[in-house]
Design an enzyme around this catalytic site. Sequence first.
Site, PDB file in Angstrom:
ATOM      1  N   SER A  13       6.098  14.539   6.227  1.00  0.00           N
ATOM      2  CA  SER A  13       5.015  14.540   6.741  1.00  0.00           C
ATOM      3  C   SER A  13       4.941  13.979   8.257  1.00  0.00           C
ATOM      4  CB  SER A  13       3.659  14.084   5.827  1.00  0.00           C
ATOM      5  OG  SER A  13       4.109  12.748   5.861  1.00  0.00           O
ATOM      6  N   LYS A  65      23.171   3.437   1.177  1.00  0.00           N
ATOM      7  CA  LYS A  65      23.793   3.705   2.560  1.00  0.00           C
ATOM      8  C   LYS A  65      24.557   4.874   2.681  1.00  0.00           C
ATOM      9  CE  LYS A  65      27.690   0.614   2.239  1.00  0.00           C
ATOM     10  NZ  LYS A  65      28.604  -0.378   2.789  1.00  0.00           N
ATOM     11  N   HIS A 111       7.714   2.257   8.901  1.00  0.00           N
ATOM     12  CA  HIS A 111       7.721   1.459   7.908  1.00  0.00           C
ATOM     13  C   HIS A 111       6.130   1.147   7.109  1.00  0.00           C
ATOM     14  CE1 HIS A 111       8.921  -1.192   4.755  1.00  0.00           C
ATOM     15  NE2 HIS A 111       8.225  -2.013   5.137  1.00  0.00           N
TER      16      HIS A 111
HETATM   17  C1  GRF Z   1       6.466   7.159   4.822  1.00  0.00           C
HETATM   18  O1  GRF Z   1       5.411   6.429   4.245  1.00  0.00           O
HETATM   19  C2  GRF Z   1       7.380   5.979   5.923  1.00  0.00           C
HETATM   20  O2  GRF Z   1       6.687   5.048   6.012  1.00  0.00           O
HETATM   21  C3  GRF Z   1       8.278   5.837   4.837  1.00  0.00           C
HETATM   22  O3  GRF Z   1       8.636   6.731   4.202  1.00  0.00           O
HETATM   23  C4  GRF Z   1       7.610   7.889   4.132  1.00  0.00           C
HETATM   24  C5  GRF Z   1       7.860   8.872   4.520  1.00  0.00           C
HETATM   25  O4  GRF Z   1       7.120   9.960   4.197  1.00  0.00           O
HETATM   26  N1  GRF Z   1       9.571   5.260   5.737  1.00  0.00           N
HETATM   27  P1  GRF Z   1       7.345  11.486   4.937  1.00  0.00           P
HETATM   28  O5  GRF Z   1       8.595  12.070   4.387  1.00  0.00           O
HETATM   29  O6  GRF Z   1       7.239  11.478   6.422  1.00  0.00           O
HETATM   30  O7  GRF Z   1       6.008  12.590   4.340  1.00  0.00           O
END
Ligand code: GRF
Length: 203
Positions: A13, A65, A111
């Site tokens: 997303s 990793k 994050h």
């Molecule tokens: C997001 O909530 C981001 O904070 C975390 O992983 C999720 C990714 O969601 N690092 P998407 O794949 O971009 O929908």
Amino acid sequence: MLRIGVLGSGKGSNMVAIARACAAGDIPARIVQVLSDVPEAGILERARELGLSADHVPPGKYRTKLDEEAERAYAGRLREAGVELVVLAGFMRVLKRDFLGAFPQRVINIHPSLLPSFPGLEAWKQALDHGVKVTGCTVHFVDEGVDSGPIIGQEAVVVLPEDTPATLHERIQVAERRLYPAVVGALAEGRISVAGRRTIWRR
Ligand code: GRF
């Protein structure tokens, strides 16, 4: 036009939000390559729907990793595509020297908490369990630690008394889809500089 490469393991997303901002002309950038460690990841499908080049690249023998060969393969693919900024969007593996050395200060991550609180997995659940009243999301430069590089931008999200992990995560993701394109845009416009742990935004 800043050439962006996106790495992700999940539904994508954030990648879609950035791609839409690029396509709308809101930010002077374009996504030239999407890579995933998960062959069936939604991010690859979404990217292809948008007409973007999207490929699975095997991560190698570790679980959390990329192995050294895979790091070189990822960096090679991005370099071939002329990538100038690497955007991690739900990429579930820590990046090490072989990769980061290829893109110094040019790898960013989003994050789902207000760092330095709640690094690591399921940060929205950590926040709820801890009982904080405000959490949010953070975009930061990536270093060799976990969610530890210089912070570029943050957006706060209020925790509601009735929140479950799912409802809180959903509101944080809405904030992410605003924050990430804004930060990528500012980087593309050359408006962000780094001084030690602090980043400075120019108008
Ligand atoms: C997001 O909530 C981001 O904070 C975390 O992983 C999720 C990714 O969601 N690092 P998407 O794949 O971009 O929908």
